[in-house]
Design a protein around this motif. Sequence first.
Motif, PDB file in Angstrom:
ATOM      1  N   MET A   1       0.851  -1.195   0.000  1.00  0.00           N
ATOM      2  CA  MET A   1       0.000   0.000   0.000  1.00  0.00           C
ATOM      3  C   MET A   1       0.889   1.249   0.000  1.00  0.00           C
ATOM      4  N   LEU A   2       0.482   2.236  -0.768  1.00  0.00           N
ATOM      5  CA  LEU A   2       1.125   3.540  -0.774  1.00  0.00           C
ATOM      6  C   LEU A   2       0.072   4.601  -0.473  1.00  0.00           C
ATOM      7  N   ALA A   3       0.415   5.590   0.354  1.00  0.00           N
ATOM      8  CA  ALA A   3      -0.491   6.677   0.697  1.00  0.00           C
ATOM      9  C   ALA A   3       0.167   7.994   0.352  1.00  0.00           C
ATOM     10  N   GLY A   4      -0.665   9.010   0.009  1.00  0.00           N
ATOM     11  CA  GLY A   4      -0.093  10.288  -0.366  1.00  0.00           C
ATOM     12  C   GLY A   4      -1.079  11.428  -0.234  1.00  0.00           C
ATOM     13  N   GLU A   5      -0.766  12.512  -0.921  1.00  0.00           N
ATOM     14  CA  GLU A   5      -1.561  13.731  -0.815  1.00  0.00           C
ATOM     15  C   GLU A   5      -2.919  13.558  -1.487  1.00  0.00           C
ATOM     16  N   GLY A   6      -3.882  14.366  -0.986  1.00  0.00           N
ATOM     17  CA  GLY A   6      -5.205  14.360  -1.595  1.00  0.00           C
ATOM     18  C   GLY A   6      -5.960  13.069  -1.431  1.00  0.00           C
ATOM     19  N   GLY A   7      -5.684  12.320  -0.377  1.00  0.00           N
ATOM     20  CA  GLY A   7      -6.390  11.068  -0.150  1.00  0.00           C
ATOM     21  C   GLY A   7      -5.966   9.940  -1.067  1.00  0.00           C
ATOM     22  N   LEU A   8      -4.767  10.028  -1.620  1.00  0.00           N
ATOM     23  CA  LEU A   8      -4.296   9.006  -2.549  1.00  0.00           C
ATOM     24  C   LEU A   8      -3.953   7.712  -1.824  1.00  0.00           C
ATOM     25  N   TRP A  19       0.214  -1.224  -9.818  1.00  0.00           N
ATOM     26  CA  TRP A  19      -0.456  -0.339  -8.854  1.00  0.00           C
ATOM     27  C   TRP A  19      -1.833   0.065  -9.368  1.00  0.00           C
ATOM     28  N   ARG A  20      -2.802   0.107  -8.446  1.00  0.00           N
ATOM     29  CA  ARG A  20      -4.144   0.553  -8.802  1.00  0.00           C
ATOM     30  C   ARG A  20      -4.695   1.436  -7.683  1.00  0.00           C
ATOM     31  N   LEU A  21      -5.577   2.331  -8.074  1.00  0.00           N
ATOM     32  CA  LEU A  21      -6.155   3.282  -7.144  1.00  0.00           C
ATOM     33  C   LEU A  21      -7.231   2.607  -6.298  1.00  0.00           C
ATOM     34  N   VAL A  22      -7.191   2.880  -4.990  1.00  0.00           N
ATOM     35  CA  VAL A  22      -8.181   2.335  -4.063  1.00  0.00           C
ATOM     36  C   VAL A  22      -9.113   3.467  -3.650  1.00  0.00           C
ATOM     37  N   GLU A  34      -0.671  10.554   5.641  1.00  0.00           N
ATOM     38  CA  GLU A  34       0.729  10.698   6.028  1.00  0.00           C
ATOM     39  C   GLU A  34       1.460   9.375   6.166  1.00  0.00           C
ATOM     40  N   ALA A  35       0.736   8.286   6.402  1.00  0.00           N
ATOM     41  CA  ALA A  35       1.388   6.977   6.566  1.00  0.00           C
ATOM     42  C   ALA A  35       0.358   5.878   6.416  1.00  0.00           C
ATOM     43  N   VAL A  36       0.833   4.705   6.014  1.00  0.00           N
ATOM     44  CA  VAL A  36      -0.007   3.518   5.953  1.00  0.00           C
ATOM     45  C   VAL A  36       0.833   2.332   6.428  1.00  0.00           C
ATOM     46  N   ALA A  37       0.207   1.449   7.193  1.00  0.00           N
ATOM     47  CA  ALA A  37       0.948   0.319   7.765  1.00  0.00           C
ATOM     48  C   ALA A  37       0.015  -0.868   7.938  1.00  0.00           C
TER      49      ALA A  37
END
Length: 418
Positions: A1-8, A19-22, A34-37
């Motif tokens: 999982m990758l997390a980022g700006e704008g709720g990405l 990679w696909r958008l969730v 800010e983080a995903v774990a």
Amino acid sequence: MLAGEGGLLLHGRPPARPWRLVALPVLETRPDLEAVAWSDALRGFIAVGPGGLILHGSADGDTWAVAHEAPRQYVHDVVAPKGDSALLAALSHRTLARSDDGGRRWRSHRFTQLHEPAFLFALHADRRIGSVVVGGGQGAVMFAPDGVHWQTHSTGHGREHLGLLPLPGTPVVALYGSGGQLMRVHGGLAEWHDVPLPSPDPVYGGFTGPDGSPWLVGGGLGDRAEATVQRGSRDGTQWALQSPGPGVLRTGGPTPDGRALLVAGDRGALFRAERPADDALPVDEETPPPAPVWVPVAQPLPEAAWSWLQRDAAGQALWLGGSAGALIRSTDGGRHWQVIDVPTTASLRRPTWDPGRRAWWMPGRDGTLLRSDDDGLSWRAVFTHTREHLKGVWVDPADGALLLYGARLVRLMPADAP
């Protein structure tokens, strides 16, 4: 999982799975994550963002739910309109927020019909009739006769409603602040009208006298400012002005025995006045009480800026608090004062009584929270997990959790605030 700006949120297993958008759950904004774990305990993912946002994801990363979300604006005031764990919060930028679970989850609404930015400063809930009144900047006033359906009014200039004062025994709330006018709002009838005040100087505080008369305190700005005390008729329609001396007043109230009044403010200003005899008070609702004689009172912290006056739980002593950890106590109706040592130099806000623990909670700047178990004689610091400024404390009647509000919201469970 990758997390980022704008709720990405992206999920993949490169190179076998691209990679696909969730899709995130429905949120009012698209916050930066800010983080995903991965959580072994939950057997799924956790993503976090600003304002205490916590999302729980399924093991495959496809399904997400909001576990915790808090408003990200400054929280100026919080009330429980029905006396339970359902809360209403007044925020910056024309926004109100509601929580049905004691502050774990919130939903916010921005009232775009108010003039921008219209910070909402003060809330009042009348549990007898179920109405709510809100006052704020840009001349903003909001009221909901049923606590749900809102009517709004905003001038966009001229004044700010910095605080409010309920008139005892009535559904009327007086909104005060800058601009030399007071607004009387009848929460049940959703009616409001302006009442001119004798002084155009800002009003910073208000209180009710033992006879039910409203009092407002404030003053001008600058080195030659004159303090103002404005005494009102019981219905809040007529007002008379006094100036006890130089300075700016921020707070006031009656002594525990009801025989005198105190007002206090910047640069150590503290005045006391004996109340007129009951037979000298007006018998009608439209006449302000007689002018008292204000006498300066010596106190041990002459440079302090006093911002609140509070009676202790036993109803026998008074505390005066404010800037830089300043806290003094009087047991003789405000004639003499003693310094109370506190473990902070942060500016302090008005304390909240916790009936379940028989304790006081006092918030302040820089994430300060103090606790007293001996009715204000001594105070100790409690870790709040933040350095943001805290303005108030609400105690959840259901489980005793503390909701600290101000520049951010912090919810402390009983085990975290022993």
